[in-house]
Design a protein around this motif. Structure first.
Motif, mmCIF file in Angstrom:
data_model
loop_
_atom_site.group_PDB
_atom_site.id
_atom_site.type_symbol
_atom_site.label_atom_id
_atom_site.label_comp_id
_atom_site.label_asym_id
_atom_site.label_seq_id
_atom_site.Cartn_x
_atom_site.Cartn_y
_atom_site.Cartn_z
ATOM 1 N N ASN A 227 0.824 -1.209 0.000
ATOM 2 C CA ASN A 227 0.000 0.000 0.000
ATOM 3 C C ASN A 227 0.859 1.261 0.000
ATOM 4 O O ASN A 227 0.517 2.258 -0.657
ATOM 5 C CB ASN A 227 -0.948 -0.020 1.196
ATOM 6 C CG ASN A 227 -2.167 -0.881 0.952
ATOM 7 O OD1 ASN A 227 -3.128 -0.440 0.349
ATOM 8 N ND2 ASN A 227 -2.114 -2.132 1.391
ATOM 9 N N ASP A 230 1.864 1.746 -3.485
ATOM 10 C CA ASP A 230 0.771 2.234 -4.327
ATOM 11 C C ASP A 230 0.719 3.757 -4.313
ATOM 12 O O ASP A 230 0.403 4.396 -5.324
ATOM 13 C CB ASP A 230 -0.577 1.678 -3.839
ATOM 14 C CG ASP A 230 -0.788 0.227 -4.252
ATOM 15 O OD1 ASP A 230 -0.144 -0.224 -5.210
ATOM 16 O OD2 ASP A 230 -1.613 -0.445 -3.599
ATOM 17 N N ARG A 299 -10.228 3.544 2.165
ATOM 18 C CA ARG A 299 -8.932 4.239 2.153
ATOM 19 C C ARG A 299 -9.149 5.685 1.734
ATOM 20 O O ARG A 299 -10.141 6.012 1.068
ATOM 21 C CB ARG A 299 -7.965 3.552 1.190
ATOM 22 C CG ARG A 299 -8.348 3.740 -0.280
ATOM 23 C CD ARG A 299 -7.417 3.016 -1.228
ATOM 24 N NE ARG A 299 -7.717 3.362 -2.619
ATOM 25 C CZ ARG A 299 -8.735 2.888 -3.315
ATOM 26 N NH1 ARG A 299 -9.577 2.027 -2.759
ATOM 27 N NH2 ARG A 299 -8.942 3.274 -4.566
ATOM 28 N N ILE A 308 -7.060 -0.629 -7.153
ATOM 29 C CA ILE A 308 -6.653 -0.694 -5.750
ATOM 30 C C ILE A 308 -7.829 -1.113 -4.875
ATOM 31 O O ILE A 308 -7.673 -1.911 -3.939
ATOM 32 C CB ILE A 308 -6.071 0.652 -5.296
ATOM 33 C CG1 ILE A 308 -4.736 0.915 -6.015
ATOM 34 C CG2 ILE A 308 -5.863 0.676 -3.781
ATOM 35 C CD1 ILE A 308 -4.115 2.254 -5.694
ATOM 36 N N LEU A 312 -7.533 -4.395 -2.629
ATOM 37 C CA LEU A 312 -7.679 -4.318 -1.180
ATOM 38 C C LEU A 312 -8.805 -5.212 -0.676
ATOM 39 O O LEU A 312 -8.664 -5.920 0.321
ATOM 40 C CB LEU A 312 -7.909 -2.870 -0.752
ATOM 41 C CG LEU A 312 -6.673 -1.979 -0.728
ATOM 42 C CD1 LEU A 312 -7.083 -0.522 -0.535
ATOM 43 C CD2 LEU A 312 -5.716 -2.405 0.378
#
Length: 385
Positions: A227, A230, A299, A308, A312
């Motif tokens: 993460n 990312d 997020r 993403i 996730l």
């Protein structure tokens, strides 16, 4: 008054104390019945707190929750069909009820028996969920719906799923309130030694319990390293990691999680050099041995990336699959050892406060910790003092 515990959580005597394995469930509370997209014009069935419900939407889109049993012969209304503006028709003999649960049509007769009703339960839609209240309807305050605003905020992105967990809902709450199990159950993704080595603080009031843990200047576990990369391609180095677990009675737990580049000020509130997520969890008891576990990972970075979001969700799905296996095995062991009581360690401080708050709610409803009714006029003190 707010009580605070540090890394020991509770005094050393707690290590030898015991607590009941599972608890009953308060009824004067909001429970999630379904994701909002699950409830449609086609009736569906879901069992909540041992009560089968028929869920559907009226023509104008309002969610409805009725007892899933026709007044006439107890046929499941969820097997029927919606009709008219807000009605549902029994699949057995065609009796029609409105959204308030009152019969509005009977086959082969014009006179409607005034007793022909089925219970209707307060419903509210919030945070992408349909919530239902099974207790005293006069106490169904919309402001009592737990705060999960990240689920529908433009400042957060994410998705989730539902797990059917073959265990008492209290076991899921225990699991979420003590994340040191990640070191052992999730060693390949989010677990690391620092989880059980770090200090933690427990605070509480009449409705909430919060467990706060910081792990400073550590290597990021695989999940969090991905993460960070990312958001910050090519990231290397140490991080400061946090877990802030907030429980709201009776069964919602939101976990503020994340990592930031070590020493950049995350403990003081500056998370700009890191990634932040919220694990949203609300657990709905089905029976004493089963529950519906609604979760999402939200997020506040790369909000436009569906990739993403999907990665996730799938990653957390794998992590929670490991939890599900452990919880099912734990419930099986409980069933095989019905007289055994749990022992408590320092790491159980948050979970013990959760149990205390649930017991107080049960007591206020005139019920024992296991959910059974106390004799009229009898109240008992919370088992934990």
């Amino acid at each position: 008054m707010t009580a605070v515990s540090t890394d020991t959580g509770i005094n050393s005597q707690t290590q030898s104390s015991t607590t009941s394995k599972v608890l009953g469930y308060p009824l004067n509370a909001w429970y999630v019945a379904a994701w909002d997209h699950e409830v449609t014009r086609k009736p569906m069935s879901r069992r909540i707190a041992d009560r089968p419900l028929a869920l559907y939407r009226t023509e104008d889109g309002k969610a409805v929750a009725l007892a899933d049993a026709c007044w006439h012969r107890l046929a499941p209304l969820s097997m029927g069909k919606t009709t008219g503006r807000d009605g549902i028709q029994c699949p057995y003999h065609g009796i029609v009820y409105n959204s308030a649960g009152r019969c509005i049509s009977m086959p082969a007769q014009e006179t409607i028996n005034p007793s022909a009703t089925v219970p209707s339960f307060p419903v509210i839609e919030r945070h992408r969920y349909v919530w239902v209240w099974l207790g005293d309807p006069t106490l169904a305050d919309p402001d009592a719906v737990p705060d999960m605003h990240q689920m529908s905020s433009d400042e957060w992105a994410g998705d989730g799923e539902t797990i059917f967990a073959p265990c008492n809902y209290q076991l899921v709450l225990d699991n979420l309130m003590d994340l040191t199990h990640e070191e052992f159950v999730h060693s390949s993704s989010i677990g690391q030694d620092e989880l059980s080595e770090s200090e933690f603080v427990v605070t509480h009031d009449d409705d909430t319990v919060t467990v706060t843990r910081w792990m400073l200047n550590i290597d990021p576990p695989p999940f969090w390293l991905k993460n960070m990369r990312d958001k910050f391609p090519g990231f290397e180095g140490k991080v400061d990691r946090w877990q802030i677990i907030t429980y709201r009675a009776p069964s919602t737990i939101n976990i503020d999680v994340g990592v930031a580049k070590a020493g950049t000020g995350a403990p003081q509130g500056d998370r700009s050099q890191g990634v932040n997520g919220f694990v949203m969890n609300t657990i709905t008891p089905e029976t004493a041995k089963t529950c519906h576990y609604f979760w999402a990972f939200m997020r506040n970075y790369r909000l436009d990336s569906q990739l993403i979001t999907t990665q996730l969700r799938n990653g957390v799905h794998g992590v929670f699959g490991e939890d599900e296996e452990m919880l099912a095995a734990q419930q099986a062991a409980i069933d095989a050892n019905p007289d055994y009581e749990f022992y408590n360690l320092n790491i159980d401080a948050g979970g013990m406060w959760v149990r205390r708050l649930i017991e107080r709610r049960l007591e206020a409803e005139g019920r024992r910790p296991d959910g059974s009714r106390l004799p009229s006029g009898v109240r008992q003190s919370a088992a934990l003092g």
